[in-house]
Design a protein around this motif. Structure first.
Motif, PDB file in Angstrom:
ATOM      1  N   VAL C 163       0.841  -1.193   0.000  1.00  0.00           N
ATOM      2  CA  VAL C 163       0.000   0.000   0.000  1.00  0.00           C
ATOM      3  C   VAL C 163       0.880   1.248   0.000  1.00  0.00           C
ATOM      4  O   VAL C 163       2.038   1.200   0.409  1.00  0.00           O
ATOM      5  CB  VAL C 163      -0.931  -0.005   1.234  1.00  0.00           C
ATOM      6  N   GLY C 164       0.306   2.372  -0.423  1.00  0.00           N
ATOM      7  CA  GLY C 164       1.039   3.636  -0.427  1.00  0.00           C
ATOM      8  C   GLY C 164       1.973   3.711  -1.613  1.00  0.00           C
ATOM      9  O   GLY C 164       1.630   3.321  -2.714  1.00  0.00           O
ATOM     10  N   GLY C 165       3.197   4.182  -1.375  1.00  0.00           N
ATOM     11  CA  GLY C 165       4.129   4.323  -2.480  1.00  0.00           C
ATOM     12  C   GLY C 165       4.041   5.719  -3.054  1.00  0.00           C
ATOM     13  O   GLY C 165       3.138   6.481  -2.721  1.00  0.00           O
ATOM     14  N   SER C 166       4.994   6.069  -3.902  1.00  0.00           N
ATOM     15  CA  SER C 166       5.055   7.447  -4.361  1.00  0.00           C
ATOM     16  C   SER C 166       4.219   7.663  -5.608  1.00  0.00           C
ATOM     17  O   SER C 166       3.924   6.729  -6.365  1.00  0.00           O
ATOM     18  CB  SER C 166       6.512   7.822  -4.635  1.00  0.00           C
ATOM     19  N   LEU C 167       3.838   8.914  -5.798  1.00  0.00           N
ATOM     20  CA  LEU C 167       3.081   9.300  -6.980  1.00  0.00           C
ATOM     21  C   LEU C 167       3.941   9.135  -8.235  1.00  0.00           C
ATOM     22  O   LEU C 167       3.451   8.808  -9.312  1.00  0.00           O
ATOM     23  CB  LEU C 167       2.648  10.763  -6.818  1.00  0.00           C
ATOM     24  N   ARG C 168       5.250   9.340  -8.055  1.00  0.00           N
ATOM     25  CA  ARG C 168       6.164   9.204  -9.186  1.00  0.00           C
ATOM     26  C   ARG C 168       6.155   7.774  -9.725  1.00  0.00           C
ATOM     27  O   ARG C 168       6.279   7.545 -10.928  1.00  0.00           O
ATOM     28  CB  ARG C 168       7.564   9.583  -8.709  1.00  0.00           C
ATOM     29  N   ALA C 169       6.000   6.792  -8.807  1.00  0.00           N
ATOM     30  CA  ALA C 169       5.983   5.387  -9.229  1.00  0.00           C
ATOM     31  C   ALA C 169       4.764   5.078 -10.093  1.00  0.00           C
ATOM     32  O   ALA C 169       4.737   4.079 -10.813  1.00  0.00           O
ATOM     33  CB  ALA C 169       6.004   4.473  -8.012  1.00  0.00           C
ATOM     34  N   ILE C 170       3.756   5.936 -10.026  1.00  0.00           N
ATOM     35  CA  ILE C 170       2.606   5.794 -10.935  1.00  0.00           C
ATOM     36  C   ILE C 170       2.881   6.571 -12.215  1.00  0.00           C
ATOM     37  O   ILE C 170       2.686   6.082 -13.322  1.00  0.00           O
ATOM     38  CB  ILE C 170       1.320   6.339 -10.280  1.00  0.00           C
ATOM     39  N   ALA C 171       3.350   7.812 -12.044  1.00  0.00           N
ATOM     40  CA  ALA C 171       3.428   8.728 -13.185  1.00  0.00           C
ATOM     41  C   ALA C 171       4.432   8.261 -14.242  1.00  0.00           C
ATOM     42  O   ALA C 171       4.147   8.353 -15.444  1.00  0.00           O
ATOM     43  CB  ALA C 171       3.779  10.132 -12.696  1.00  0.00           C
ATOM     44  N   VAL C 172       5.593   7.746 -13.813  1.00  0.00           N
ATOM     45  CA  VAL C 172       6.615   7.384 -14.799  1.00  0.00           C
ATOM     46  C   VAL C 172       6.135   6.285 -15.758  1.00  0.00           C
ATOM     47  O   VAL C 172       6.120   6.489 -16.970  1.00  0.00           O
ATOM     48  CB  VAL C 172       7.955   7.013 -14.127  1.00  0.00           C
ATOM     49  N   PRO C 173       5.694   5.112 -15.241  1.00  0.00           N
ATOM     50  CA  PRO C 173       5.252   4.088 -16.205  1.00  0.00           C
ATOM     51  C   PRO C 173       4.041   4.527 -17.029  1.00  0.00           C
ATOM     52  O   PRO C 173       3.946   4.169 -18.208  1.00  0.00           O
ATOM     53  CB  PRO C 173       4.910   2.879 -15.325  1.00  0.00           C
ATOM     54  N   VAL C 174       3.155   5.314 -16.426  1.00  0.00           N
ATOM     55  CA  VAL C 174       1.976   5.765 -17.175  1.00  0.00           C
ATOM     56  C   VAL C 174       2.397   6.644 -18.349  1.00  0.00           C
ATOM     57  O   VAL C 174       1.907   6.480 -19.471  1.00  0.00           O
ATOM     58  CB  VAL C 174       0.987   6.521 -16.243  1.00  0.00           C
ATOM     59  N   ILE C 175       3.340   7.556 -18.103  1.00  0.00           N
ATOM     60  CA  ILE C 175       3.764   8.461 -19.173  1.00  0.00           C
ATOM     61  C   ILE C 175       4.534   7.716 -20.256  1.00  0.00           C
ATOM     62  O   ILE C 175       4.333   7.935 -21.460  1.00  0.00           O
ATOM     63  CB  ILE C 175       4.612   9.616 -18.592  1.00  0.00           C
ATOM     64  N   VAL C 176       5.420   6.793 -19.840  1.00  0.00           N
ATOM     65  CA  VAL C 176       6.184   6.033 -20.835  1.00  0.00           C
ATOM     66  C   VAL C 176       5.224   5.263 -21.743  1.00  0.00           C
ATOM     67  O   VAL C 176       5.340   5.304 -22.979  1.00  0.00           O
ATOM     68  CB  VAL C 176       7.181   5.073 -20.136  1.00  0.00           C
TER      69      VAL C 176
END
Lengths: 225, 226, 196
Positions: C163-176
C-alpha cells in the motif's frame, strides 16, 4: 516550424487528452506512507503542458474539457456534461487550459536543459496559480461570496498540488532526456531580442555557443519527422 | 503480382545498424519473414510501405520509390500491426473500417457498401455498432484486417499479427490471412503457419541469412536460433 | 456510445443540438439577472418540469444534480454569513436551476449529435481544420478506455507491491506507456492513409 499539426502531433494530443480522462476516473487514491488521498486529474493537466509543450499540451487539455462538456463521463467520479460548467467549479476547467498553456510555454523556454528549480517554479505558476486564477473567482461569482473566502476554501488542495508539481517536473525531466524533440525549444522573449542584436553584429562562432546550440537542429528535425 | 524491390537498403538508428545492405526482389504471392526479436525483421516489413525510411539504398514498389511516393505506395500496400489496440483509431467498429476510406473520395453509397462488405467478410457485421474496445483480442485483429482490406490494397504486410492472440484466435486470424487473394508479406513467430508459403526470409542481426522455400529456410532458421 | 444520453422521442430529444444549446445559454443568462428567490423558485420548478416532459428517469437525473447539492450545502450558509439569507437562497436556487437545465440538455442529446454540431460549427471557422479536430475528438474517445486501463494497471501493480508508495511510481510508467501508445497511433494513422 509550421503551426499545422503533424499526424504524430494529433496522436499525442489525443492520447494525452485520454490520459487526463484515465487519471481522473479512479477518484482519489492513497499516496505515500500516510496514505493521503490525492486526485490525479490536475497531474494529467500539468503533465500535458510539461511534456507536450504549449501548443500540443493546450490542445490536449482543451480536447479533454470539450469532451467532458459534450457529455463524456470523464471528470472525477465519472461526471460530465454541461452541468459542471454552469456550476461553481466550472472555472477550473478553463483554468486547466490556461495552466497547461503556461507550463508548456515556459517549459519550451527551459529546454533543452530543463533545470529542476526553474522548472518547479514555472510548473507551480501554471499548475497552481493559473488554474486558481480562473477557478477561484468563478466560484466566488457563481456562489456570490467574497474572493478571499473562496480562496481560503481552495487552500486545502495546495499541499496535494505541490506534490503533483514536483512529480510532474521529475517525470518531465526524465522524459525530455530520453525523448528529446517532443517540444521544440524556444528562447525567452528577452533572450530572443538579444539574439537578434547579436546576429546583426559580429558573426557568432557556433562552437562557442556550447552544446545546446549544437543539439538544437537535431531536435527540430526529430519534431518534423 | 506486385514487385517489391530492395536495392542495397540499410537502416541505422543513431549509430546502431538495424539493417545492413539488403537487396531483394519479392514477387511471390506468400512471403514469410522470420527472425529473433531485434533482428530487424519488423524494420524490413515497415520499409515496404514507408513507415521506416532507409538511411541508404532504395525500396521500390511496382517501380515507385517508397521514400518519394509514400502516399501512392501506401494505397497499394496495407499494413497490419501486432497490437490491434494501437491500430483501431475510431470509437466503433463500423466507423473504424470507414475511416480507411475517408481519403479515397468514393461516393457515400459505394463507401458504405464496401464497409458492409468488409465487415461481412470478417464476420463483424453483428458487431458493427459496438465500441471497438469491447471486442475480444481476436475480434480486434479481425477488425484491423477488415479496416486495412476495405481499401483493397494489392499487397498486405503483416507484422506478427497473431503474436498477442491465444491459440484459437491465432488460428482464426491465420485462416483469414491464408484465404486472402492479396499478395502477403508476413512477419511471424508461428513457423507452422509458413508451411504453404512460396518463400521464407530469415533475418538475423540486420542481414538476410537465408532466403528459400519454407522447409529449407526454416531449417536454416533453427540453426541460427540454436 | 458512452455518455449520459437517454434515448427518447420527446420535443427536447428531437430539437437540434445547436438550438438547444442556444436556449440553454439564454436560460442561464436570464437566471444570472434574476435576484428574487420566489422568481428563481418558479424557474427551478419549470426546469424540473422538463424532466418528466422528456421522459427522463428521475434517479439518473438526480445523479447529475446531486454533486452540486453537496457544494451548495456549504456555499449557501457561507453566502448567508457574508450577506443575507434571501440572497443565499437566490444563489442556491440559481445554481440548482442551471445545473438541472444542463443535465436535461446532456441527457437528451447524444454525444455523436453534439460532435457533429461542433464539427459543423468549426467548418465555418476559416483557420480551423475541422476534419482534423474531428479526428482528434474521435481518436480521444477511442483512447479513453485504453488509457484508463493503463492507469488502472499501473495503480494495481503498485498496490500489489504494498500500500502507499510514491506518486512518481505511478506517473513514470503511465507516461512512458502513453508516449509509446501515441507513437504507435501515429504510425497506424500513416499506414492507414492519413499521412500529412
Amino acid at each position: 516550424m509550421s503551426s499545422r499539426s503533424t499526424v504524430r502531433d494529433l496522436a499525442q494530443i489525443a492520447v494525452f487528452a485520454a490520459l487526463i480522462a484515465g487519471l481522473s476516473l479512479p477518484g482519489a487514491i492513497p499516496i505515500g506512507s500516510l496514505g493521503v488521498p490525492i486526485t490525479l486529474q490536475t497531474l494529467g493537466v500539468m503533465l500535458a503542458g510539461a511534456i507536450l509543450g504549449p501548443r500540443k499540451g493546450t490542445l490536449a487539455v482543451t480536447t479533454y474539457v470539450v469532451l467532458a462538456l459534450i457529455g463524456l463521463p470523464i471528470l472525477p467520479g465519472g461526471r460530465g456534461g454541461l452541468g459542471v460548467f454552469v456550476g461553481p467549479t466550472g472555472g477550473y476547467l478553463l483554468g486547466f487550459i490556461l495552466g497547461a498553456f503556461v507550463i508548456g510555454w515556459c517549459t519550451a523556454r527551459l529546454l533543452p536543459r530543463y533545470r529542476i528549480l526553474p522548472a518547479l517554479l514555472v510548473t507551480a505558476i501554471g499548475g497552481i496559480l493559473a488554474i486558481y486564477l480562473i477557478g477561484v473567482p468563478w466560484t466566488a461569482v457563481t456562489v456570490g461570496i467574497p474572493l478571499d473566502a473562496a480562496a481560503i476554501g481552495a487552500l486545502a488542495f495546495i499541499p496535494g498540488d505541490l506534490i503533483k508539481v514536483v512529480v510532474t517536473v521529475l517525470v518531465a525531466s526524465a522524459v525530455h532526456r530520453a525523448w528529446p524533440g517532443i517540444i521544440e525549444p524556444k528562447p525567452w522573449p528577452w533572450a530572443a531580442a538579444k539574439a537578434e542584436t547579436d546576429a546583426s553584429g559580429a558573426p557568432v562562432d557556433p562552437e562557442a555557443s556550447g552544446r545546446p546550440a549544437v543539439a538544437d537542429p537535431s531536435v527540430q528535425q526529430d519534431d518534423r519527422s | 503480382m506486385t514487385e517489391i524491390v530492395f536495392e542495397h537498403v540499410a537502416h541505422r538508428y543513431g549509430d546502431v545498424p538495424v539493417l545492413e545492405d539488403v537487396s531483394l526482389r519479392l514477387a511471390e504471392r506468400r512471403i514469410g519473414i522470420v527472425g529473433a526479436n531485434g533482428s530487424g525483421k519488423s524494420t524490413l516489413a515497415r520499409m515496404v510501405n514507408g513507415l521506416v525510411q532507409p538511411t541508404s539504398g532504395r525500396v521500390l514498389v511496382d517501380g515507385l520509390d517508397v521514400a518519394r511516393r509514400g502516399r501512392e505506395v501506401r494505397r497499394r500496400v496495407g499494413f497490419v500491426f501486432t497490437d490491434p489496440d494501437n491500430q483501431i483509431v475510431m470509437p466503433t467498429v463500423r466507423e473504424d473500417v470507414a475511416f480507411t476510406l475517408r481519403r479515397h473520395r468514393l461516393p457515400a453509397d459505394q463507401a458504405a457498401a464496401r464497409v458492409d462488405d468488409a465487415l461481412e467478410t470478417f464476420g463483424l457485421s453483428d458487431l458493427a455498432d459496438r465500441p471497438a474496445h469491447k471486442l475480444s483480442g481476436g475480434q480486434k485483429q479481425l477488425l484491423a484486417l477488415a479496416a486495412v482490406l476495405v481499401a483493397r490494397p494489392a499487397v498486405l504486410v503483416a507484422d506478427e499479427p497473431t503474436t498477442l492472440l491465444d491459440a484459437r484466435n491465432a488460428r482464426i486470424v491465420g485462416e483469414h490471412l491464408a484465404a486472402l487473394p492479396q499478395q502477403l508479406v508476413m512477419v511471424t513467430h508461428h513457423l507452422d503457419a509458413l508451411a504453404d508459403f512460396d518463400r521464407v526470409l530469415v533475418v538475423d542481426a540486420g542481414r538476410i541469412v537465408a532466403d528459400d522455400a519454407p522447409a529449407a529456410a526454416l531449417e536454416a532458421y533453427r540453426e541460427v536460433v540454436a | 456510445m458512452i455518455g449520459f444520453a437517454v434515448p427518447g422521442t420527446s420535443v427536447l430529444h428531437r430539437m437540434r443540438p445547436g438550438v438547444k444549446l442556444a436556449l440553454l445559454a439564454a436560460a442561464v443568462t436570464v437566471l444570472a439577472v434574476l435576484r428574487d428567490p420566489v422568481q428563481l423558485a418558479v424557474a427551478l420548478a419549470l426546469s424540473c418540469a422538463l424532466v418528466p416532459l422528456a421522459h427522463l428517469p428521475l434517479r439518473q437525473t438526480a445523479r447529475q444534480v446531486t454533486p452540486v447539492l453537496w457544494l451548495l450545502a456549504v456555499a449557501v450558509p457561507v453566502h448567508a454569513w457574508f450577506g443575507t439569507w434571501p440572497d443565499a437562497a437566490a444563489m442556491g436556487l440559481r445554481i440548482l436551476t442551471a445545473v438541472t437545465l444542463a443535465a436535461v440538455f446532456t441527457m437528451t442529446t447524444k454525444v455523436e449529435a453534439l460532435l457533429d454540431t461542433v464539427q459543423a460549427a468549426l467548418r465555418r471557422v476559416p483557420w480551423i481544420d475541422a476534419e482534423r479536430v474531428g479526428l482528434v475528438l474521435a481518436l480521444t474517445i477511442r483512447c479513453v478506455p485504453l488509457l484508463a486501463a493503463i492507469v488502472r494497471e499501473v495503480i494495481d501493480a503498485r498496490r500489489a507491491r504494498g500500500v502507499g508508495g510514491s506518486l512518481r511510481a505511478i506517473a513514470v510508467p503511465v507516461i512512458v506507456r502513453s508516449l509509446r501508445t501515441a507513437d504507435a497511433f501515429g504510425e497506424a494513422l500513416v499506414a492507414r492513409g492519413y499521412d500529412d
